[in-house]
Design a protein around this motif. Structure first.
Motif, PDB file in Angstrom:
ATOM      1  N   PHE A 276      38.516  46.064  49.798  1.00  0.00           N
ATOM      2  CA  PHE A 276      39.669  46.173  48.901  1.00  0.00           C
ATOM      3  C   PHE A 276      39.737  45.085  47.830  1.00  0.00           C
ATOM      4  O   PHE A 276      40.803  44.744  47.342  1.00  0.00           O
ATOM      5  CB  PHE A 276      40.964  46.184  49.714  1.00  0.00           C
ATOM      6  CG  PHE A 276      41.093  47.378  50.613  1.00  0.00           C
ATOM      7  CD1 PHE A 276      41.413  48.625  50.102  1.00  0.00           C
ATOM      8  CD2 PHE A 276      40.869  47.257  51.975  1.00  0.00           C
ATOM      9  CE1 PHE A 276      41.528  49.727  50.929  1.00  0.00           C
ATOM     10  CE2 PHE A 276      40.968  48.353  52.814  1.00  0.00           C
ATOM     11  CZ  PHE A 276      41.292  49.599  52.288  1.00  0.00           C
ATOM     12  N   GLY A 277      38.610  44.502  47.494  1.00  0.00           N
ATOM     13  CA  GLY A 277      38.554  43.615  46.332  1.00  0.00           C
ATOM     14  C   GLY A 277      39.153  42.240  46.502  1.00  0.00           C
ATOM     15  O   GLY A 277      39.382  41.549  45.508  1.00  0.00           O
ATOM     16  N   ALA A 278      39.410  41.802  47.741  1.00  0.00           N
ATOM     17  CA  ALA A 278      39.953  40.454  47.991  1.00  0.00           C
ATOM     18  C   ALA A 278      41.170  40.182  47.115  1.00  0.00           C
ATOM     19  O   ALA A 278      42.164  40.891  47.205  1.00  0.00           O
ATOM     20  CB  ALA A 278      38.862  39.401  47.801  1.00  0.00           C
ATOM     21  N   TRP A 279      41.081  39.176  46.235  1.00  0.00           N
ATOM     22  CA  TRP A 279      42.224  38.759  45.428  1.00  0.00           C
ATOM     23  C   TRP A 279      42.404  39.571  44.150  1.00  0.00           C
ATOM     24  O   TRP A 279      43.361  39.374  43.395  1.00  0.00           O
ATOM     25  CB  TRP A 279      42.085  37.284  45.061  1.00  0.00           C
ATOM     26  CG  TRP A 279      40.757  36.902  44.492  1.00  0.00           C
ATOM     27  CD1 TRP A 279      39.671  36.458  45.178  1.00  0.00           C
ATOM     28  CD2 TRP A 279      40.353  36.946  43.116  1.00  0.00           C
ATOM     29  NE1 TRP A 279      38.618  36.222  44.329  1.00  0.00           N
ATOM     30  CE2 TRP A 279      39.008  36.502  43.048  1.00  0.00           C
ATOM     31  CE3 TRP A 279      40.998  37.309  41.931  1.00  0.00           C
ATOM     32  CZ2 TRP A 279      38.303  36.415  41.858  1.00  0.00           C
ATOM     33  CZ3 TRP A 279      40.292  37.234  40.735  1.00  0.00           C
ATOM     34  CH2 TRP A 279      38.957  36.787  40.715  1.00  0.00           C
ATOM     35  N   LEU A 280      41.507  40.505  43.887  1.00  0.00           N
ATOM     36  CA  LEU A 280      41.595  41.304  42.661  1.00  0.00           C
ATOM     37  C   LEU A 280      42.719  42.335  42.759  1.00  0.00           C
ATOM     38  O   LEU A 280      42.840  43.039  43.754  1.00  0.00           O
ATOM     39  CB  LEU A 280      40.274  42.034  42.413  1.00  0.00           C
ATOM     40  CG  LEU A 280      39.052  41.153  42.109  1.00  0.00           C
ATOM     41  CD1 LEU A 280      37.797  41.996  42.113  1.00  0.00           C
ATOM     42  CD2 LEU A 280      39.228  40.462  40.762  1.00  0.00           C
ATOM     43  N   SER A 281      43.534  42.427  41.726  1.00  0.00           N
ATOM     44  CA  SER A 281      44.568  43.465  41.677  1.00  0.00           C
ATOM     45  C   SER A 281      43.994  44.693  40.979  1.00  0.00           C
ATOM     46  O   SER A 281      43.076  44.573  40.164  1.00  0.00           O
ATOM     47  CB  SER A 281      45.800  42.978  40.918  1.00  0.00           C
ATOM     48  OG  SER A 281      45.657  43.187  39.535  1.00  0.00           O
ATOM     49  N   PRO A 282      44.515  45.871  41.283  1.00  0.00           N
ATOM     50  CA  PRO A 282      44.002  47.076  40.614  1.00  0.00           C
ATOM     51  C   PRO A 282      44.402  47.161  39.143  1.00  0.00           C
ATOM     52  O   PRO A 282      43.938  48.031  38.417  1.00  0.00           O
ATOM     53  CB  PRO A 282      44.649  48.213  41.416  1.00  0.00           C
ATOM     54  CG  PRO A 282      45.863  47.606  42.022  1.00  0.00           C
ATOM     55  CD  PRO A 282      45.536  46.177  42.279  1.00  0.00           C
ATOM     56  N   PHE A 283      45.263  46.239  38.688  1.00  0.00           N
ATOM     57  CA  PHE A 283      45.759  46.278  37.313  1.00  0.00           C
ATOM     58  C   PHE A 283      45.129  45.205  36.423  1.00  0.00           C
ATOM     59  O   PHE A 283      45.491  45.067  35.263  1.00  0.00           O
ATOM     60  CB  PHE A 283      47.280  46.108  37.296  1.00  0.00           C
ATOM     61  CG  PHE A 283      47.981  46.984  38.295  1.00  0.00           C
ATOM     62  CD1 PHE A 283      47.983  48.361  38.154  1.00  0.00           C
ATOM     63  CD2 PHE A 283      48.609  46.432  39.398  1.00  0.00           C
ATOM     64  CE1 PHE A 283      48.621  49.171  39.082  1.00  0.00           C
ATOM     65  CE2 PHE A 283      49.242  47.226  40.331  1.00  0.00           C
ATOM     66  CZ  PHE A 283      49.246  48.608  40.174  1.00  0.00           C
ATOM     67  N   GLY A 284      44.203  44.397  36.994  1.00  0.00           N
ATOM     68  CA  GLY A 284      43.533  43.365  36.210  1.00  0.00           C
ATOM     69  C   GLY A 284      44.379  42.133  35.947  1.00  0.00           C
ATOM     70  O   GLY A 284      43.994  41.265  35.159  1.00  0.00           O
ATOM     71  N   ILE A 285      45.538  42.000  36.622  1.00  0.00           N
ATOM     72  CA  ILE A 285      46.437  40.866  36.365  1.00  0.00           C
ATOM     73  C   ILE A 285      45.820  39.561  36.841  1.00  0.00           C
ATOM     74  O   ILE A 285      45.884  38.537  36.157  1.00  0.00           O
ATOM     75  CB  ILE A 285      47.797  41.082  37.057  1.00  0.00           C
ATOM     76  CG1 ILE A 285      48.431  42.379  36.572  1.00  0.00           C
ATOM     77  CG2 ILE A 285      48.733  39.906  36.816  1.00  0.00           C
ATOM     78  CD1 ILE A 285      49.665  42.775  37.343  1.00  0.00           C
ATOM     79  N   THR A 286      45.197  39.574  38.013  1.00  0.00           N
ATOM     80  CA  THR A 286      44.711  38.338  38.633  1.00  0.00           C
ATOM     81  C   THR A 286      43.557  37.720  37.866  1.00  0.00           C
ATOM     82  O   THR A 286      43.260  36.540  38.049  1.00  0.00           O
ATOM     83  CB  THR A 286      44.284  38.599  40.085  1.00  0.00           C
ATOM     84  OG1 THR A 286      43.377  39.708  40.113  1.00  0.00           O
ATOM     85  CG2 THR A 286      45.492  38.924  40.946  1.00  0.00           C
ATOM     86  N   GLN A 287      42.873  38.486  37.031  1.00  0.00           N
ATOM     87  CA  GLN A 287      41.776  37.916  36.262  1.00  0.00           C
ATOM     88  C   GLN A 287      42.288  37.035  35.122  1.00  0.00           C
ATOM     89  O   GLN A 287      41.636  36.088  34.724  1.00  0.00           O
ATOM     90  CB  GLN A 287      40.898  39.046  35.718  1.00  0.00           C
ATOM     91  CG  GLN A 287      40.212  39.834  36.831  1.00  0.00           C
ATOM     92  CD  GLN A 287      39.309  40.918  36.295  1.00  0.00           C
ATOM     93  OE1 GLN A 287      38.548  40.695  35.368  1.00  0.00           O
ATOM     94  NE2 GLN A 287      39.376  42.110  36.878  1.00  0.00           N
ATOM     95  N   SER A 288      43.479  37.350  34.618  1.00  0.00           N
ATOM     96  CA  SER A 288      44.078  36.530  33.561  1.00  0.00           C
ATOM     97  C   SER A 288      44.994  35.448  34.127  1.00  0.00           C
ATOM     98  O   SER A 288      45.176  34.397  33.536  1.00  0.00           O
ATOM     99  CB  SER A 288      44.868  37.417  32.589  1.00  0.00           C
ATOM    100  OG  SER A 288      45.839  38.186  33.289  1.00  0.00           O
ATOM    101  N   ILE A 289      45.572  35.704  35.323  1.00  0.00           N
ATOM    102  CA  ILE A 289      46.442  34.724  35.996  1.00  0.00           C
ATOM    103  C   ILE A 289      45.893  34.525  37.414  1.00  0.00           C
ATOM    104  O   ILE A 289      46.360  35.164  38.368  1.00  0.00           O
ATOM    105  CB  ILE A 289      47.914  35.200  36.047  1.00  0.00           C
ATOM    106  CG1 ILE A 289      48.372  35.709  34.671  1.00  0.00           C
ATOM    107  CG2 ILE A 289      48.827  34.078  36.519  1.00  0.00           C
ATOM    108  CD1 ILE A 289      49.755  36.319  34.669  1.00  0.00           C
ATOM    109  N   PRO A 290      44.884  33.651  37.605  1.00  0.00           N
ATOM    110  CA  PRO A 290      44.181  33.553  38.892  1.00  0.00           C
ATOM    111  C   PRO A 290      45.064  33.242  40.092  1.00  0.00           C
ATOM    112  O   PRO A 290      44.803  33.750  41.187  1.00  0.00           O
ATOM    113  CB  PRO A 290      43.172  32.429  38.646  1.00  0.00           C
ATOM    114  CG  PRO A 290      42.956  32.418  37.172  1.00  0.00           C
ATOM    115  CD  PRO A 290      44.285  32.800  36.579  1.00  0.00           C
TER     116      PRO A 290
END
Length: 354
Positions: A276-290
């Motif tokens: 399930f992608g660990a800390w990755l959100s399905p909306f791409g939010i976590t890539q800009s706000i780690p």
């Protein structure tokens, strides 16, 4: 430098500013270890509270609601009680092994926590054999159970320990093959790289039906690996008292008790990372706000923990023969076929791309 090592490197760079580099590296390791010990203790305590809340919800009871607001400090009170209790044991117990056993269980759980990517840059230890390391470390815990049951010089504890050995050896095969199915898809054992691959979509989606089957088998086998109902023959209260830790009390009992809940968290965290992608959100939010990744990682993990608790309060306990039949006659053959199917899918995809 791998971004997953940032937490250790950042602390070491800060320490270098006012102490020698040789000392700072050791100090950084100690600080990171202390930080993970705090995470370990707090997570264990509040997973116990969550278990009680979930049990109360399933059984239409209130649950803990007296100690602290909404009963939030109930498990902390229980921990203080266990710390203050007298350490007792049988006269004929093997003292050295009896005292050593709880540390095998607790240390193996703590070591496994170190390599999970809680978010981008928050991973204490990232190695290129991450999944292999997790499988190897999780196998050490059963040594503590076997030692505790055998050294207690109690027949119920010994029976529980023997059951644990049989159960763990059996279900580790399904866990390993389920994870190996996903390794075929990703082509790497390193957790940070597996997370990186999932920026284009979680592996449970990328891997199609074989990934879904691998996930289902992994959760069943993982529940058995943690000795939780309906696979809790190791601690069958109606037959064996408390099972392998019957003769333990106080803080030594707390180590076994706490390790069970941390192991449940570890099983869920592995599934979160791999499927399930660990800390990755399905909306791409976590890539800009780690830093938001921590909440996504914990949220996914707690949903899977809830699923394991759902198993416990829904299904009756299996007999030993049913437990082994489920693994050797059903899960293992399905897993072997599934890994072949995944290999064919990966090969066909490579062929088409070529």
């Amino acid at each position: 430098m791998n971004i997953a090592l940032n937490i250790t490197k950042t602390i070491q760079d800060w320490l270098v500013s006012f102490m020698p580099e040789s000392v700072s590296s050791i100090a950084a390791m100690v600080l990171v270890a202390l930080m993970y010990l705090v995470i370990f203790a707090v997570a264990g305590l509040y997973l116990v509270l969550l278990e009680r809340r979930v049990a109360a919800w399933f059984q239409l009871r209130i649950g803990p609601n007296r100690v602290g607001p909404l009963g939030l400090f109930q498990t902390m009170a229980d921990a203080l009680k266990l710390v203050s209790k007298e350490l007792t044991g049988t006269v004929k117990a093997d003292k050295f092994l009896y005292n050593l056993a709880p540390y095998f269980v607790i240390i193996s759980s703590l070591m496994a926590l170190a390599i999970f990517p809680f978010t981008q840059g928050f991973q204490a230890f990232d190695i290129n054999i991450g999944i292999f390391f997790l499988i190897a470390i999780s196998s050490i815990g059963v040594i503590g159970i076997l030692l505790g049951g055998w050294s207690s010089n109690n027949k119920f504890a010994l029976i529980g320990a023997m059951r644990s050995g049989v159960q763990t050896i059996s279900y580790e095969l399904s866990i390993g093959l389920s994870l190996l199915t996903m390794v075929l898809l990703t082509g790497t054992l390193q957790l940070s790289q597996i997370v990186e691959i999932q920026k284009n979509g979680w592996l449970i989606v990328q891997g199609h039906i074989p990934a879904l089957i691998a996930f289902m088998i992994y959760m069943i086998a993982g529940t058995a690996e943690t000795n939780r109902a309906p696979f809790d023959m190791v601690e069958a209260e109606s037959e064996l008292g408390a099972g392998f830790h019957t003769e333990y009390s106080g803080m030594k009992f707390a180590y076994f008790f706490l390790a069970e809940f941390i192991n449940m968290f570890i099983i869920a965290a592995i599934a979160t990372t791999i499927f399930f992608g660990a800390w990755l959100s399905p909306f791409g939010i976590t890539q800009s706000i780690p830093w938001l990744g921590v909440f996504w990682f914990l949220g996914k993990t707690l949903i899977l923990v809830f699923l394991m608790m759902w198993f416990r309060w829904t299904f009756p306990r299996l007999r030993v023969d049913q437990l082994l039949t489920l693994e050797w006659k059903y899960l293992l053959p399905i897993n072997l076929v599934n890994i072949v199917v995944m290999a064919i899918i990966v090969w066909l995809n490579i062929t088409i791309n070529l």
